[in-house]
Design a protein around this motif. Structure first.
Motif, short mmCIF file in Angstrom:
data_model
loop_
_atom_site.label_atom_id
_atom_site.label_comp_id
_atom_site.label_asym_id
_atom_site.label_seq_id
_atom_site.Cartn_x
_atom_site.Cartn_y
_atom_site.Cartn_z
N LYS A 60 0.82 -1.21 0.00
CA LYS A 60 0.00 0.00 0.00
C LYS A 60 0.86 1.26 0.00
CE LYS A 60 -4.44 -1.48 1.82
NZ LYS A 60 -5.52 -1.14 2.75
N VAL A 61 0.62 2.13 -0.98
CA VAL A 61 1.27 3.43 -1.06
C VAL A 61 0.19 4.43 -1.47
CG1 VAL A 61 3.06 4.82 -2.16
CG2 VAL A 61 3.45 2.39 -1.78
N SER A 62 0.11 5.56 -0.77
CA SER A 62 -0.91 6.55 -1.11
C SER A 62 -0.63 7.10 -2.51
CB SER A 62 -0.91 7.70 -0.10
OG SER A 62 0.25 8.50 -0.25
N GLU A 63 -1.69 7.55 -3.17
CA GLU A 63 -1.55 8.05 -4.54
C GLU A 63 -0.63 9.26 -4.59
OE1 GLU A 63 -1.75 7.65 -8.42
OE2 GLU A 63 -2.70 6.30 -6.98
N LYS A 64 -0.72 10.12 -3.57
CA LYS A 64 0.13 11.31 -3.52
C LYS A 64 1.60 10.93 -3.41
CE LYS A 64 0.71 15.66 -0.97
NZ LYS A 64 0.23 16.47 0.19
N THR A 65 1.90 9.96 -2.55
CA THR A 65 3.28 9.50 -2.39
C THR A 65 3.78 8.82 -3.66
OG1 THR A 65 3.00 9.21 -0.01
CG2 THR A 65 4.82 8.02 -1.04
N ARG A 66 2.91 8.00 -4.26
CA ARG A 66 3.28 7.30 -5.49
C ARG A 66 3.65 8.30 -6.59
NH1 ARG A 66 2.37 2.22 -7.00
NH2 ARG A 66 0.94 1.92 -5.25
N GLU A 67 2.85 9.35 -6.73
CA GLU A 67 3.11 10.36 -7.76
C GLU A 67 4.43 11.08 -7.50
OE1 GLU A 67 -0.27 12.90 -7.80
OE2 GLU A 67 -1.59 11.43 -8.77
N ARG A 68 4.72 11.37 -6.21
CA ARG A 68 5.96 12.05 -5.87
C ARG A 68 7.17 11.18 -6.19
NH1 ARG A 68 4.94 13.04 -1.00
NH2 ARG A 68 6.33 11.71 0.21
N VAL A 69 7.08 9.89 -5.86
CA VAL A 69 8.19 8.97 -6.13
C VAL A 69 8.42 8.83 -7.63
CG1 VAL A 69 8.94 6.57 -5.98
CG2 VAL A 69 7.94 7.68 -3.98
N ILE A 70 7.34 8.68 -8.39
CA ILE A 70 7.46 8.55 -9.85
C ILE A 70 8.08 9.80 -10.46
CG2 ILE A 70 6.14 8.38 -11.99
CD1 ILE A 70 4.21 6.51 -10.50
N GLU A 71 7.68 10.97 -9.93
CA GLU A 71 8.23 12.23 -10.43
C GLU A 71 9.75 12.29 -10.21
OE1 GLU A 71 7.67 17.07 -9.83
OE2 GLU A 71 6.63 15.66 -8.52
N VAL A 72 10.19 11.87 -9.03
CA VAL A 72 11.63 11.89 -8.73
C VAL A 72 12.37 10.87 -9.60
CG1 VAL A 72 13.37 11.43 -6.95
CG2 VAL A 72 11.30 12.72 -6.37
N ILE A 73 11.76 9.70 -9.79
CA ILE A 73 12.37 8.67 -10.65
C ILE A 73 12.61 9.22 -12.05
CG2 ILE A 73 11.87 6.50 -11.86
CD1 ILE A 73 10.54 5.52 -9.27
N GLU A 74 11.61 9.94 -12.57
CA GLU A 74 11.73 10.50 -13.92
C GLU A 74 12.78 11.60 -13.97
OE1 GLU A 74 7.76 11.68 -14.77
OE2 GLU A 74 7.10 9.66 -15.37
N GLU A 75 12.80 12.44 -12.93
CA GLU A 75 13.76 13.55 -12.90
C GLU A 75 15.20 13.06 -12.82
OE1 GLU A 75 12.72 16.16 -9.74
OE2 GLU A 75 10.97 16.99 -10.75
N LEU A 76 15.42 12.01 -12.03
CA LEU A 76 16.77 11.48 -11.87
C LEU A 76 17.18 10.57 -13.03
CD1 LEU A 76 16.99 10.57 -8.07
CD2 LEU A 76 17.90 12.57 -9.22
N GLY A 77 16.19 10.10 -13.77
CA GLY A 77 16.50 9.14 -14.82
C GLY A 77 16.79 7.76 -14.26
N PHE A 78 16.23 7.49 -13.07
CA PHE A 78 16.45 6.19 -12.44
C PHE A 78 15.65 5.12 -13.18
CE2 PHE A 78 14.96 2.87 -9.52
CZ PHE A 78 16.17 2.38 -9.06
N SER A 79 16.26 3.95 -13.31
CA SER A 79 15.59 2.83 -13.98
C SER A 79 16.06 1.54 -13.36
CB SER A 79 15.92 2.83 -15.48
OG SER A 79 15.57 1.59 -16.06
N PRO A 80 15.19 0.52 -13.29
CA PRO A 80 15.64 -0.79 -12.83
C PRO A 80 16.82 -1.31 -13.66
CG PRO A 80 13.26 -0.73 -12.88
CD PRO A 80 13.74 0.54 -13.53
N ASN A 81 16.98 -0.77 -14.88
CA ASN A 81 18.11 -1.19 -15.71
C ASN A 81 19.43 -0.64 -15.20
OD1 ASN A 81 16.51 -2.61 -17.47
ND2 ASN A 81 16.11 -0.85 -18.78
N ILE A 82 19.38 0.07 -14.06
CA ILE A 82 20.61 0.52 -13.41
C ILE A 82 21.53 -0.67 -13.16
CG2 ILE A 82 19.62 0.26 -11.11
CD1 ILE A 82 22.16 2.88 -12.14
N HIS A 83 20.97 -1.87 -13.00
CA HIS A 83 21.79 -3.06 -12.80
C HIS A 83 22.81 -3.20 -13.92
CE1 HIS A 83 18.51 -5.21 -10.21
NE2 HIS A 83 18.88 -4.05 -9.73
N ALA A 84 22.34 -3.05 -15.15
CA ALA A 84 23.22 -3.23 -16.29
C ALA A 84 24.28 -2.13 -16.33
CB ALA A 84 22.41 -3.23 -17.58
#
Length: 336
Positions: free
Chosen positions: A37-61
């Motif tokens: 469970k994650v609130s919609e507001k928190t989810r949106e904030r996390v997704i926004e930061v992910i996009e801004e940083l360019g973070f991706s699960p492909n960071i492994h590679a």
């Protein structure tokens, strides 16, 4: 850019995302895996930061392709659990001093497990493996990586291991409830039923065993309630068995803090008062247990990580003899 960042980090981590979004690593993991469970507001904030940083699960590679950073695997049942989030943060902070990057492999489903079994996952390309609360044999079958493997919160005599005596944790919980319970008491065990499959560590089964052995020795009947491994699980467990305030005293052993929080919340809603009407003890001593003033049995997460870290470094420096450390939990008495 928002959040005061002018350019993208060339190699952002889940820790960077959590820090900027002002949430825990476990919350970022839940957003990435769409689990818990994650609130919609928190989810949106996390997704926004992910996009801004360019973070991706492909960071492994990207991590594996770096010539300046050595990579290590961290295999866990579920990063959505705060216990593993804390463990990751502690381990990553120590290893980063030696220029190691810790890559998380949460075994959240059968697909992720099959990738490892088929020897196609990049876990085999990393320089070492930390495994928490899981079986080496069940994960890798006959394809165990020929590299340094350290187990945290689990035991295998073939590999360096640091773990907690979970049966003794159960015995400690039983002793605590017996000491704080009057003659007329209804005893409850709220726990998680582990299936006998690749994801099973039997941590909960061992706690159950130690608890029930002591209660049987004192001729006490215990109502066992199996619950989902969420705080709602603890809430629903007691809701299904305690409809109104009972005449007898209530004593509850919840086998982790998440279940304990839910159980306490339900009892509070029924105006059942701690130490007057009930006693409750859980396991872990996570930050949430302090917030809810839960009596709990502290898991020595910091000590386990320190020992695991030292074992990895000494093994990397040529130590050949396998080391195993068994630690004990510590009773933390609070409101319940």
């Amino acid at each position: 850019m928002k959040n005061g960042h002018d350019k993208k980090n060339t190699n952002p981590t889940i820790k960077d995302v959590a820090k900027i979004a002002n949430v825990g690593i476990a919350t970022v993991s839940r957003v990435l895996n769409n689990s818990g469970k994650v609130s919609e507001k928190t989810r949106e904030r996390v997704i926004e930061v992910i996009e801004e940083l360019g973070f991706s699960p492909n960071i492994h590679a990207r991590t594996l392709s770096s010539k300046n950073i050595n990579s290590l695997s961290f295999v866990v049942p579920d990063m959505g659990n705060e216990f593993y989030g804390i463990m990751y943060s502690l381990l990553e902070s120590r290893l980063s001093k030696h220029n190691y990057r810790l890559i998380v492999f949460p075994l959240i489903d059968q697909i992720s497990l099959e990738k490892i079994k088929q020897n196609t996952d990049i876990i085999y390309q990393t320089d070492g493996v930390f495994i928490s609360s899981l079986s080496v044999t069940n994960i890798f079958q006959s394809r165990i990586p020929q590299k340094t493997i350290v187990l945290i919160d689990s035991f295998d005599e073939r590999f360096d291991s640091v773990y907690v005596d979970n049966e003794n944790i159960g015995r400690t919980a039983a002793d605590y409830l017996l000491k704080n319970s009057p003659t007329k008491t209804n005893f409850y065990l709220v726990t998680f039923k582990e299936l006998n499959n690749e994801f099973t560590s039997f941590v909960f089964a061992k706690r159950d065993k130690g608890f029930l052995e002591v209660m049987e020795k004192h001729n006490k009947k215990v109502k066992i309630i199996y619950a989902d491994l969420l705080w709602e699980g603890g809430y629903k467990a007691l809701e299904s068995h305690i409809k109104n305030k009972p005449k007898n005293y209530i004593s509850v052993f919840a086998t982790c803090d998440m279940l304990g929080v839910g159980a306490k919340k339900y009892l509070e809603e029924k105006n059942i008062v701690p130490k007057r009407d009930y006693s409750l003890i859980s396991v872990d001593n996570l930050p949430i247990s302090r917030l809810f003033k839960l009596s709990t049995i502290r898991q020595p997460i910091t000590e386990m990580v320190e020992i695991a870290y030292e074992m990895f470094i000494s093994s990397s420096n040529g130590r050949k003899k396998v080391e195993n450390y068994k630690l004990e939990g510590k009773l933390i008495e609070r409101e319940t």
